[in-house]
Design a protein around this motif. Structure first.
Motif, PDB file in Angstrom:
ATOM      1  N   ILE A 124       0.815  -1.215   0.000  1.00 13.08           N
ATOM      2  CA  ILE A 124       0.000   0.000   0.000  1.00 13.08           C
ATOM      3  C   ILE A 124       0.853   1.272   0.000  1.00 13.08           C
ATOM      4  CG2 ILE A 124      -1.616   1.355   1.407  1.00 13.08           C
ATOM      5  CD1 ILE A 124      -3.118  -1.238   1.952  1.00 13.08           C
ATOM      6  N   PRO A 125       1.914   1.383   0.809  1.00  8.62           N
ATOM      7  CA  PRO A 125       2.724   2.617   0.740  1.00  8.62           C
ATOM      8  C   PRO A 125       3.298   2.877  -0.655  1.00  8.62           C
ATOM      9  CG  PRO A 125       3.286   1.386   2.702  1.00  8.62           C
ATOM     10  CD  PRO A 125       2.372   0.518   1.897  1.00  8.62           C
ATOM     11  N   TRP A 126       3.768   1.824  -1.333  1.00 10.55           N
ATOM     12  CA  TRP A 126       4.277   1.993  -2.692  1.00 10.55           C
ATOM     13  C   TRP A 126       3.160   2.432  -3.631  1.00 10.55           C
ATOM     14  CZ3 TRP A 126       2.826  -0.546  -7.172  1.00 10.55           C
ATOM     15  CH2 TRP A 126       3.617  -0.289  -8.281  1.00 10.55           C
ATOM     16  N   LEU A 127       1.964   1.853  -3.461  1.00  6.91           N
ATOM     17  CA  LEU A 127       0.839   2.182  -4.327  1.00  6.91           C
ATOM     18  C   LEU A 127       0.376   3.619  -4.120  1.00  6.91           C
ATOM     19  CD1 LEU A 127      -1.067   0.980  -6.439  1.00  6.91           C
ATOM     20  CD2 LEU A 127      -2.587   0.330  -4.586  1.00  6.91           C
ATOM     21  N   VAL A 128       0.467   4.115  -2.903  1.00  7.14           N
ATOM     22  CA  VAL A 128       0.073   5.504  -2.630  1.00  7.14           C
ATOM     23  C   VAL A 128       1.007   6.470  -3.362  1.00  7.14           C
ATOM     24  CG1 VAL A 128      -0.041   7.254  -0.801  1.00  7.14           C
ATOM     25  CG2 VAL A 128      -1.061   5.005  -0.442  1.00  7.14           C
ATOM     26  N   HIS A 129       2.303   6.178  -3.354  1.00  2.00           N
ATOM     27  CA  HIS A 129       3.260   7.064  -4.019  1.00  2.00           C
ATOM     28  C   HIS A 129       3.258   6.920  -5.538  1.00  2.00           C
ATOM     29  CE1 HIS A 129       4.978   8.606  -0.366  1.00  2.00           C
ATOM     30  NE2 HIS A 129       5.121   7.377   0.098  1.00  2.00           N
ATOM     31  N   ASN A 130       2.917   5.758  -6.039  1.00  6.12           N
ATOM     32  CA  ASN A 130       2.932   5.497  -7.481  1.00  6.12           C
ATOM     33  C   ASN A 130       1.544   5.136  -7.984  1.00  6.12           C
ATOM     34  OD1 ASN A 130       5.829   5.682  -7.610  1.00  6.12           O
ATOM     35  ND2 ASN A 130       5.867   3.692  -6.618  1.00  6.12           N
ATOM     36  N   PHE A 131       0.551   5.871  -7.565  1.00  7.06           N
ATOM     37  CA  PHE A 131      -0.819   5.491  -7.889  1.00  7.06           C
ATOM     38  C   PHE A 131      -1.136   5.729  -9.363  1.00  7.06           C
ATOM     39  CE2 PHE A 131      -5.381   6.095  -8.316  1.00  7.06           C
ATOM     40  CZ  PHE A 131      -5.820   4.924  -7.733  1.00  7.06           C
ATOM     41  N   SER A 132      -1.656   4.681  -9.969  1.00  6.60           N
ATOM     42  CA  SER A 132      -2.233   4.757 -11.303  1.00  6.60           C
ATOM     43  C   SER A 132      -3.185   3.567 -11.424  1.00  6.60           C
ATOM     44  CB  SER A 132      -1.172   4.712 -12.400  1.00  6.60           C
ATOM     45  OG  SER A 132      -0.614   3.428 -12.494  1.00  6.60           O
ATOM     46  N   GLU A 171      -3.258   1.451 -13.796  1.00  2.72           N
ATOM     47  CA  GLU A 171      -2.476   0.294 -14.244  1.00  2.72           C
ATOM     48  C   GLU A 171      -1.799  -0.400 -13.059  1.00  2.72           C
ATOM     49  OE1 GLU A 171       1.264  -0.799 -17.170  1.00  2.72           O
ATOM     50  OE2 GLU A 171       0.524   1.253 -17.075  1.00  2.72           O
ATOM     51  N   ASN A 172      -1.176   0.378 -12.162  1.00  2.00           N
ATOM     52  CA  ASN A 172      -0.536  -0.219 -10.982  1.00  2.00           C
ATOM     53  C   ASN A 172      -1.556  -0.884 -10.076  1.00  2.00           C
ATOM     54  OD1 ASN A 172       2.000   0.538 -11.761  1.00  2.00           O
ATOM     55  ND2 ASN A 172       2.044   2.379 -10.499  1.00  2.00           N
ATOM     56  N   LEU A 173      -2.732  -0.298  -9.954  1.00  4.04           N
ATOM     57  CA  LEU A 173      -3.785  -0.876  -9.118  1.00  4.04           C
ATOM     58  C   LEU A 173      -4.267  -2.200  -9.692  1.00  4.04           C
ATOM     59  CD1 LEU A 173      -5.560  -0.397  -6.634  1.00  4.04           C
ATOM     60  CD2 LEU A 173      -7.184   0.751  -8.120  1.00  4.04           C
ATOM     61  N   ILE A 174      -4.444  -2.264 -11.008  1.00  5.46           N
ATOM     62  CA  ILE A 174      -4.923  -3.492 -11.645  1.00  5.46           C
ATOM     63  C   ILE A 174      -3.854  -4.584 -11.607  1.00  5.46           C
ATOM     64  CG2 ILE A 174      -5.615  -4.487 -13.870  1.00  5.46           C
ATOM     65  CD1 ILE A 174      -7.029  -1.814 -14.438  1.00  5.46           C
ATOM     66  N   LEU A 175      -2.589  -4.229 -11.807  1.00  2.00           N
ATOM     67  CA  LEU A 175      -1.518  -5.217 -11.870  1.00  2.00           C
ATOM     68  C   LEU A 175      -0.938  -5.585 -10.507  1.00  2.00           C
ATOM     69  CD1 LEU A 175       0.402  -3.966 -15.021  1.00  2.00           C
ATOM     70  CD2 LEU A 175      -1.208  -5.867 -14.847  1.00  2.00           C
ATOM     71  N   LEU A 176      -1.429  -4.976  -9.448  1.00  2.00           N
ATOM     72  CA  LEU A 176      -0.875  -5.241  -8.115  1.00  2.00           C
ATOM     73  C   LEU A 176      -1.054  -6.705  -7.714  1.00  2.00           C
ATOM     74  CD1 LEU A 176       0.428  -4.121  -5.546  1.00  2.00           C
ATOM     75  CD2 LEU A 176      -1.871  -3.697  -4.698  1.00  2.00           C
ATOM     76  N   ILE A 177      -2.235  -7.244  -7.873  1.00  2.00           N
ATOM     77  CA  ILE A 177      -2.495  -8.616  -7.429  1.00  2.00           C
ATOM     78  C   ILE A 177      -1.861  -9.657  -8.354  1.00  2.00           C
ATOM     79  CG2 ILE A 177      -4.299 -10.315  -6.949  1.00  2.00           C
ATOM     80  CD1 ILE A 177      -4.038  -8.195  -4.794  1.00  2.00           C
ATOM     81  N   PRO A 178      -2.061  -9.620  -9.670  1.00  2.00           N
ATOM     82  CA  PRO A 178      -1.469 -10.697 -10.496  1.00  2.00           C
ATOM     83  C   PRO A 178       0.055 -10.709 -10.505  1.00  2.00           C
ATOM     84  CG  PRO A 178      -3.009  -9.388 -11.808  1.00  2.00           C
ATOM     85  CD  PRO A 178      -2.891  -8.743 -10.471  1.00  2.00           C
ATOM     86  N   GLN A 179       0.689  -9.571 -10.353  1.00  2.00           N
ATOM     87  CA  GLN A 179       2.147  -9.518 -10.402  1.00  2.00           C
ATOM     88  C   GLN A 179       2.791  -9.511  -9.020  1.00  2.00           C
ATOM     89  OE1 GLN A 179       3.172  -6.158 -12.827  1.00  2.00           O
ATOM     90  NE2 GLN A 179       2.728  -7.248 -14.719  1.00  2.00           N
ATOM     91  N   SER A 180       1.993  -9.691  -7.999  1.00  2.00           N
ATOM     92  CA  SER A 180       2.547  -9.647  -6.650  1.00  2.00           C
ATOM     93  C   SER A 180       2.992 -11.035  -6.214  1.00  2.00           C
ATOM     94  CB  SER A 180       1.502  -9.102  -5.672  1.00  2.00           C
ATOM     95  OG  SER A 180       0.402  -9.979  -5.596  1.00  2.00           O
TER      96      SER A 180
END
Length: 128
Positions: free
Chosen positions: A65-73, A75-84
């Motif tokens: 979540i901290p990384w997602l807050v700083h790099n929010f888009s 695309e990043n939100l959609i790819l967070l789960i499959p690429q995690s």
């Protein structure tokens, strides 16, 4: 621990598979002693596996979540789960939650399941 074994497989994944197969074999051989039907054991493994995968992915997403807050888009939100990745404790809690959810209306089945896996003792057995 070596990160990769010569099979081009991460060693953590290989050891997790070996441990999972050993746990399923242990559950299969001990479920007969307590009278847990094979169909219920398969259902427990299925629910537990789904909970394990969902819990481990979810906890990894929470740690990002901290990384997602700083790099929010989007695309990043959609790819967070499959690429995690996967988190062990998330998988453990997800497995326990899924099995408890499956046994919610069946206290007798929960007791048989726990006794067959050695998690609780029969009240008639003496402690040795």
């Amino acid at each position: 621990m070596y990160p990769y074994i010569h099979l081009i497989m991460p060693s953590y994944t290989l050891l997790a598979l070996i441990g999972g197969i050993a746990a399923i074999c242990y559950a299969y051989f001990n479920s007969d002693k307590e009278g847990v039907p094979f169909s219920e054991l398969l259902r427990t493994i299925l629910y537990g596996g789904i909970g394990l995968l969902a819990g481990s992915k979810l906890l990894f997403a929470v740690t990002r979540i901290p990384w997602l807050v700083h790099n929010f888009s989007i695309e990043n939100l959609i790819l967070l789960i499959p690429q995690s990745g996967y988190v062990f404790y998330g998988g453990l809690f997800g497995f326990i939650f899924a099995v408890c959810f499956m046994c919610k209306g069946k206290p007798e089945y929960r007791k048989k399941l726990m006794q067959s896996q050695g998690l609780v003792w029969n009240s008639s057995e003496e402690m040795r």
